[in-house]
Write a protein that holds these residues in place. Structure first.
Motif, PDB file in Angstrom:
ATOM      1  N   HIS A 181     -13.747 -18.863  37.827  1.00  0.00           N
ATOM      2  CA  HIS A 181     -12.289 -18.845  38.011  1.00  0.00           C
ATOM      3  C   HIS A 181     -11.804 -20.250  38.290  1.00  0.00           C
ATOM      4  N   VAL A 215     -10.604 -21.961  40.831  1.00  0.00           N
ATOM      5  CA  VAL A 215     -11.151 -22.727  41.945  1.00  0.00           C
ATOM      6  C   VAL A 215     -12.586 -23.120  41.642  1.00  0.00           C
ATOM      7  N   SER A 252     -12.731 -26.048  39.372  1.00  0.00           N
ATOM      8  CA  SER A 252     -12.381 -27.269  40.094  1.00  0.00           C
ATOM      9  C   SER A 252     -13.580 -27.777  40.902  1.00  0.00           C
ATOM     10  N   ARG A 253     -14.219 -26.830  41.629  1.00  0.00           N
ATOM     11  CA  ARG A 253     -15.372 -27.226  42.451  1.00  0.00           C
ATOM     12  C   ARG A 253     -16.509 -27.704  41.565  1.00  0.00           C
ATOM     13  N   PHE A 310      -4.668 -28.586  40.456  1.00  0.00           N
ATOM     14  CA  PHE A 310      -4.428 -27.323  39.739  1.00  0.00           C
ATOM     15  C   PHE A 310      -3.256 -27.447  38.775  1.00  0.00           C
ATOM     16  N   GLY A 311      -2.340 -28.385  39.073  1.00  0.00           N
ATOM     17  CA  GLY A 311      -1.218 -28.640  38.162  1.00  0.00           C
ATOM     18  C   GLY A 311      -1.682 -29.158  36.817  1.00  0.00           C
ATOM     19  N   PHE A 370      -4.649 -25.758  35.343  1.00  0.00           N
ATOM     20  CA  PHE A 370      -4.150 -24.518  34.726  1.00  0.00           C
ATOM     21  C   PHE A 370      -3.507 -24.732  33.352  1.00  0.00           C
ATOM     22  N   PRO A 371      -2.661 -25.750  33.181  1.00  0.00           N
ATOM     23  CA  PRO A 371      -2.152 -25.974  31.820  1.00  0.00           C
ATOM     24  C   PRO A 371      -3.290 -26.161  30.820  1.00  0.00           C
ATOM     25  N   ASN A 424     -16.406 -12.485  46.696  1.00  0.00           N
ATOM     26  CA  ASN A 424     -15.866 -12.048  47.980  1.00  0.00           C
ATOM     27  C   ASN A 424     -14.942 -10.855  47.853  1.00  0.00           C
ATOM     28  N   ARG A 468     -12.592 -10.328  45.805  1.00  0.00           N
ATOM     29  CA  ARG A 468     -11.213 -10.637  45.427  1.00  0.00           C
ATOM     30  C   ARG A 468     -11.106 -10.527  43.913  1.00  0.00           C
ATOM     31  N   ARG A 469      -9.937 -10.055  43.425  1.00  0.00           N
ATOM     32  CA  ARG A 469      -9.748 -10.082  41.979  1.00  0.00           C
ATOM     33  C   ARG A 469      -9.350 -11.492  41.561  1.00  0.00           C
ATOM     34  N   ALA A 470     -10.021 -11.994  40.531  1.00  0.00           N
ATOM     35  CA  ALA A 470      -9.710 -13.353  40.077  1.00  0.00           C
ATOM     36  C   ALA A 470      -9.822 -13.412  38.562  1.00  0.00           C
ATOM     37  N   LYS A 471      -9.097 -14.401  37.988  1.00  0.00           N
ATOM     38  CA  LYS A 471      -9.132 -14.535  36.532  1.00  0.00           C
ATOM     39  C   LYS A 471     -10.287 -15.480  36.200  1.00  0.00           C
ATOM     40  N   TYR A 511     -12.736 -17.471  33.491  1.00  0.00           N
ATOM     41  CA  TYR A 511     -12.700 -18.042  32.134  1.00  0.00           C
ATOM     42  C   TYR A 511     -14.114 -18.172  31.627  1.00  0.00           C
ATOM     43  N   SER A 531      -4.132 -15.290  43.417  1.00  0.00           N
ATOM     44  CA  SER A 531      -5.561 -15.106  43.694  1.00  0.00           C
ATOM     45  C   SER A 531      -6.217 -16.449  43.961  1.00  0.00           C
ATOM     46  N   LEU A 560      -3.261 -26.410  46.321  1.00  0.00           N
ATOM     47  CA  LEU A 560      -2.766 -25.832  45.075  1.00  0.00           C
ATOM     48  C   LEU A 560      -1.557 -26.611  44.551  1.00  0.00           C
ATOM     49  N   VAL A 592       3.379 -25.867  39.255  1.00  0.00           N
ATOM     50  CA  VAL A 592       2.211 -25.508  38.449  1.00  0.00           C
ATOM     51  C   VAL A 592       2.649 -24.559  37.324  1.00  0.00           C
ATOM     52  N   GLU A 603       4.296 -26.420  34.626  1.00  0.00           N
ATOM     53  CA  GLU A 603       3.327 -27.165  33.813  1.00  0.00           C
ATOM     54  C   GLU A 603       2.647 -26.246  32.807  1.00  0.00           C
ATOM     55  N   VAL A 604       2.311 -25.028  33.256  1.00  0.00           N
ATOM     56  CA  VAL A 604       1.634 -24.089  32.366  1.00  0.00           C
ATOM     57  C   VAL A 604       2.585 -23.637  31.255  1.00  0.00           C
ATOM     58  N   VAL A 633       2.928 -25.816  28.190  1.00  0.00           N
ATOM     59  CA  VAL A 633       1.922 -25.919  27.121  1.00  0.00           C
ATOM     60  C   VAL A 633       1.846 -24.643  26.294  1.00  0.00           C
TER      61      VAL A 633
END
Lengths: 110, 879
Positions: A27, A29, A32-33, A47-48, A51-52, A72, A74-77, A79, B28, B55, B61, B64-65, B68
């Protein structure tokens, strides 16, 4: 991170994201990590920008997204790299190596 | 790619889902980050704050999304359009003026484009129309430099000769060129009716590629002498008289006392008259039968040819030249020469130039409309400077702003275009219903898909062009300056542009006004022309007994009996017959003076009229010398002829024509009188050589009864009909034409283009006045403070008035001067439409300039007066 520097890194961000996803689906985060980890802390992607980049690559079909439950609960998107994404990664790696070689040579030549 | 399209649709039409998902994802992410921070030992609230910090702004954010996403551009367009609607709705006054201005420009242009396209550009509605040519009989040497030849029919002999030769044509067809003069009496089916009909050779329909809508067209052989009489009905006549009953095909109708078999009905789309004789009506088509008798009819056939595939017109012309020369050598009477012309050029050649002039004129109207709009937008732009500056300060890109402004003007353009299109959709059918105007194909004119495309393109282009100017001109926002608002002077640049635009539109309107002025002067001159006869109070009615009375004394007796009864109708001053009314039809005989040295083929060509004694009285044609015909000029008395002055002078230039002898139609005639010239072929054409013959000596099959009376035509017509029916109850008398109406019809194409040009010039004048007013009013508003200072320092109200009016006057004068030089160059395109007016006509130029200056001064005066009312105290405090 200054304006100029993001511009410089815009091309590299896609490569880093693809690279980060090449092992396993992640996901936002997580990506990113992972990028921080594989660049040994040199890059911290905002994240700016992330995400784009993800959404653009999703629309291009390089990555596929799916809602899953995280470690954990949690629902997450999440990729995941698609086959075209994998091919794209190879292309970008090759191009990058080429650029690095050229640039390294150019910088050393004085 | 299909994936992109899928996303495009998803982003555009399922925005809610997409946004929801983005929202979920960010939420999330925030939770995952918070948990992560808590695992590192932060308190829940601190962890949440840190997570939010990492964030970044959620809305940023998201933005920005969104930026695109596929389809972002379209989304922006939609948003811009919505915004444009709101912005326009906020200033309804501006929007109304702008939309109406554009509607006027687009509407006029679309309407005239529709006419030009329908009349000039659309292919003729025939099979392979490019291969259909007009084949005329004319001596090209005599026509040097003259483009338009209208009198070039062919003799039946020549036509048959051409048809026998294998020449360049796949097929040749002929029709009775003077068909408007033919009439067919329909009897035996209810009330007798006089039908308008035409004789065409059997080959005409296959040549044009026209098929019957019901039944069939003529078959080979049906146009040979002795064939069973057949007839084709036009669609209109079939609807009108037979209520579109398909079973009439196969029945017989009686035309001129002959039973004719109806073989078919022509399609509604086949409008022969609108192409070959605009303004005429047709009910029936009959086969053109060429026999011994038709050889004596002279030049009376309109001939069409279909070129063989691949044959060009120039070699075809050469081939036919050779043929015509051979024939001319054998029989000089038969043919003068031949000329080939693409049918469309022949049909629309006469109206092309006036249509193009109109198209140019509406182009000018659109330009003026655009100029006005640019001015309006510039003024509006200046008043929105602050709004724009605020947006720039808040981070809007310049490109984004320009795009936004362009969207606004395109929305204006499209709205104006839609209303304009509506105007054209109403206007063009109205114009095309003016069916009595002899303009070819006018009745077929309509706003078709090309006109729609045209309207769309010009409205959008106009929108873009009109918006681009002010958008680029006045938004180079120096944010500080605009926000500080001290920057009054900074609009000076756009003011200069506005003034230039005023000069430009005054110049354009001057050109249009000069054009309209010239046409009005021409028309006026034509109305002043003495046609040689007095049409008012005269009505004409065709009396055509067909073959009932043969061509001898019985026919003359019938005509005389009718005349006798008509003369006794109360209110009738005089009544007579003629076989050729003025402005109606044309034909040529020869007249050979006794003892002349003319070679036979050079015999003077003369236009003959067969008349009865009172004709000159009815028409008020002055008798200059000698006497008119009388009852003693009978079939058996010595032949007599009356000449017009032109012919008398031409044949006997040095001696008195009275009493001279000449031969025509195989008969010796003595000149017994000379009458004044009549402008027979058109008010703008001088009289040719004409002679008048006595009906008993030259009995003619059908005549036009002309009656001068003080009774209105509607009241007279039934009485005349009764008079005719008292002689022969089966004789139809359908069509009463006031002579004045024939004169009006003759003038109607000129009237048509004149009124259109007047309408366009008036619109131009109005737009120019509005534009000048707008700019001056704006200038006054901008200078309120300056005017206030002047007044405070002791300037008189009068000085202020002059200050403003003077500035406007200077602009108007520059505009007029520019316009006059433009008009010098452009009015020569009008020369073909003018009558006894030079394209550079001092009166027109001068009066139009004065008119325009007066209007411009008026437009300045109103804001100028407002300027004098400025209260110095208020003005000085003004912002």
């Amino acid at each position: 991170m200054g304006e100029k520097r993001t511009d410089l890194l815009r091309g590299t961000l896609d490569l880093l994201v693809l690279k980060a996803l090449s092992l396993e689906p992640l996901h936002g985060v997580g990506i990113s990590r992972r990028i921080t980890q594989i660049t040994k802390g040199a890059f911290q992607v905002s994240f700016g920008s992330l995400f784009p980049s993800l959404h653009r690559m999703e629309e291009r079909g390089w990555v596929e997204a799916e809602w899953r439950t995280s470690e954990n609960n949690r629902r997450a998107k999440y990729y995941r790299l698609s086959s075209t994404g994998r091919a794209q990664l190879r292309v970008e790696e090759r191009d990058w190596n080429k650029v690095v070689k050229i640039m390294a040579g150019a910088v050393q030549s004085t | 790619m299909p994936k992109r399209i899928m996303y495009l649709f998803r982003n555009l039409f399922r925005t809610r889902t997409v946004e929801q998902e983005l929202n979920d994802e960010l939420r999330s992410t925030l939770e995952i980050l918070t948990q992560e921070k808590m695992r590192h030992g932060l308190s829940p609230s601190a962890a949440r704050r840190e997570a939010q910090l990492e964030l970044g702004g959620v809305e940023q954010v998201k933005e920005e999304v969104r930026a695109v996403r596929t389809g972002r551009f379209l989304e922006d367009v939609v948003r811009d359009i919505r915004f444009a609607f709101r912005a326009l709705a906020r200033s309804p006054g501006f929007t109304t003026v702008a939309v109406l201005t554009l509607a006027l420009g687009v509407g006029a242009n679309t309407a005239i484009f529709s006419l030009v396209h329908s009349i000039v550009f659309r292919p003729l509605p025939y099979r392979d129309p490019d291969r259909v040519v007009w084949v005329g009989d004319t001596d090209k040497k005599n026509q040097a430099g003259q483009v338009e030849i209208t009198q070039d029919p062919v003799t039946s002999e020549t036509f048959q000769e051409w048809r026998r030769q294998p020449g360049p044509f796949e097929n040749l067809a002929a029709y009775h060129a003077f068909f408007t003069y033919l009439s067919y009496n329909l009897t035996g089916r209810g009330e007798p009716e006089r039908l308008a009909g035409i004789e065409v050779s059997q080959s005409l329909f296959p040549l044009l590629g026209v098929n019957a809508a019901v039944g069939r067209v003529f078959q080979p052989g049906e146009d040979r002498p002795g064939a069973t009489p057949v007839v084709l009905l036009t669609h209109g006549f079939w609807q009108r008289r037979f209520a579109s009953d398909p079973s009439v095909v196969g029945q017989t109708i009686t035309l001129n006392d002959r039973a004719c078999l109806i073989v078919g009905v022509l399609p509604a789309a086949f409008d022969f008259a609108s192409v070959f004789s605009p303004g005429a009506r047709l009910d029936v088509f009959l086969p053109l039968i060429l026999d011994k008798e038709t050889r004596s009819y002279g030049h009376y056939l309109g001939v069409l040819g279909r070129l063989r595939p691949g044959v060009q017109i120039v070699p075809a012309q050469q081939q036919m030249d050779a043929l015509a020369q051979q024939e001319h050598a054998r029989d000089p009477y038969s043919v003068d020469g031949v000329w080939l012309l693409p049918l469309k050029a022949r049909v629309v050649g006469g109206v092309r130039s006036s249509l193009f002039v109109l198209l140019g004129a509406v182009g000018f109207v659109l330009l003026i409309a655009c100029t006005n709009l640019v001015n309006l937008l510039l003024a509006r732009g200046s008043s929105r400077r602050k709004e724009m500056a605020v947006r720039v300060a808040l981070g809007a890109g310049k490109l984004r702003l320009v795009r936004q402004l362009l969207t606004e003007s395109i929305v204006l353009g499209v709205f104006g275009g839609l209303i304009g299109l509506g105007m054209a959709l109403l206007g063009v059918p109205w114009l095309s219903r003016l069916s009595t105007i002899p303009i070819p194909r006018l009745v077929d004119s309509r706003v078709d898909s090309s006109a729609l495309a045209f309207a769309l393109i010009i409205s959008i282009t106009t929108g873009i062009l009109v918006g681009l100017f002010p958008a680029l001109w006045s938004y180079k926002p120096d944010v500080n300056e605009a926000l500080n608002d001290a920057a009054r002077g900074s609009t000076g640049g756009s003011h200069r542009l506005q003034q230039t635009l005023v000069v430009f539109e005054v110049a354009l309107s001057l050109i249009l006004l000069v054009g309209a002025g010239l046409l009005i002067r021409s028309f006026w001159n034509l109305l002043q022309v003495n046609p040689g006869f007095r049409p008012e109070g005269v009505i004409a009615a065709r009396i055509d007994p067909g073959n009932k009375y043969g061509r001898d004394q019985r026919l003359v007796t019938f005509f005389n009996d009718v005349l006798l009864r008509v003369s006794t109708i109360p209110g009738v001053e005089a009544a007579a017959y003629s076989d050729t009314l003025p402005l109606d039809r044309f034909r040529i005989w020869t007249l050979m003076p006794k003892g002349s040295t003319y070679r036979p083929e050079q015999a003077p060509e003369v236009f003959p009229h067969v008349i009865t004694p009172d004709y000159f009285r009815v028409m008020k044609i002055p008798l200059e010398q000698g006497r008119a015909f009388n009852d003693r000029d009978t079939a058996d008395s010595p032949g007599v002829v009356i000449l017009n002055q032109t012919l008398a002078k031409r044949l006997w230039p040095n001696v008195n024509a009275m009493g001279q002898m000449a031969k025509s139609g195989g008969r010796w005639l003595q000149v017994i009188g000379v009458v004044g010239d009549v402008r027979h072929s058109g008010l703008d054409k001088k009289a040719g050589s004409e002679m008048y013959l006595a009906l008993p000596q030259f009995p003619f099959g059908f005549m036009d009864l002309v009656v001068r009376s003080n009774v209105p035509p509607e009241a007279l017509a039934p009485a005349i009909r009764q008079a005719v029916w008292s002689v022969d109850p089966n004789q139809p008398v359908e069509h009463f034409r006031p002579l004045q109406q024939m004169v009006d019809t003759e003038l109607s194409p000129r009237r048509f283009s004149m009124w259109l040009l007047i309408a366009f010039a008036a619109s131009a004048l109005l737009l120019a006045a509005v534009g000048t007013y707008g700019v001056m009013a704006y200038a006054v508003a901008q200078r309120t403070r300056e005017i206030g200072i002047r007044l405070a320092l002791g300037a008189q109200r009068r000085d202020v008035l002059w200050l403003v009016v003077g500035q406007g006057a200077v602009l108007a004068l520059i505009g007029v001067a520019t316009g006059i030089s433009g008009a010098f160059g452009l009015t020569r395109f009008l020369s073909g439409l003018l009558y006894e007016v030079k394209p550079i006509d001092a009166i027109s130029f001068l009066s139009v300039s004065l008119l325009l200056i007066a209007v411009a001064l008026l437009a300045c005066y109103i804001p100028a007066r407002r300027a004098t009312k400025v209260d110095p105290m208020v003005a000085l405090r003004y912002e």
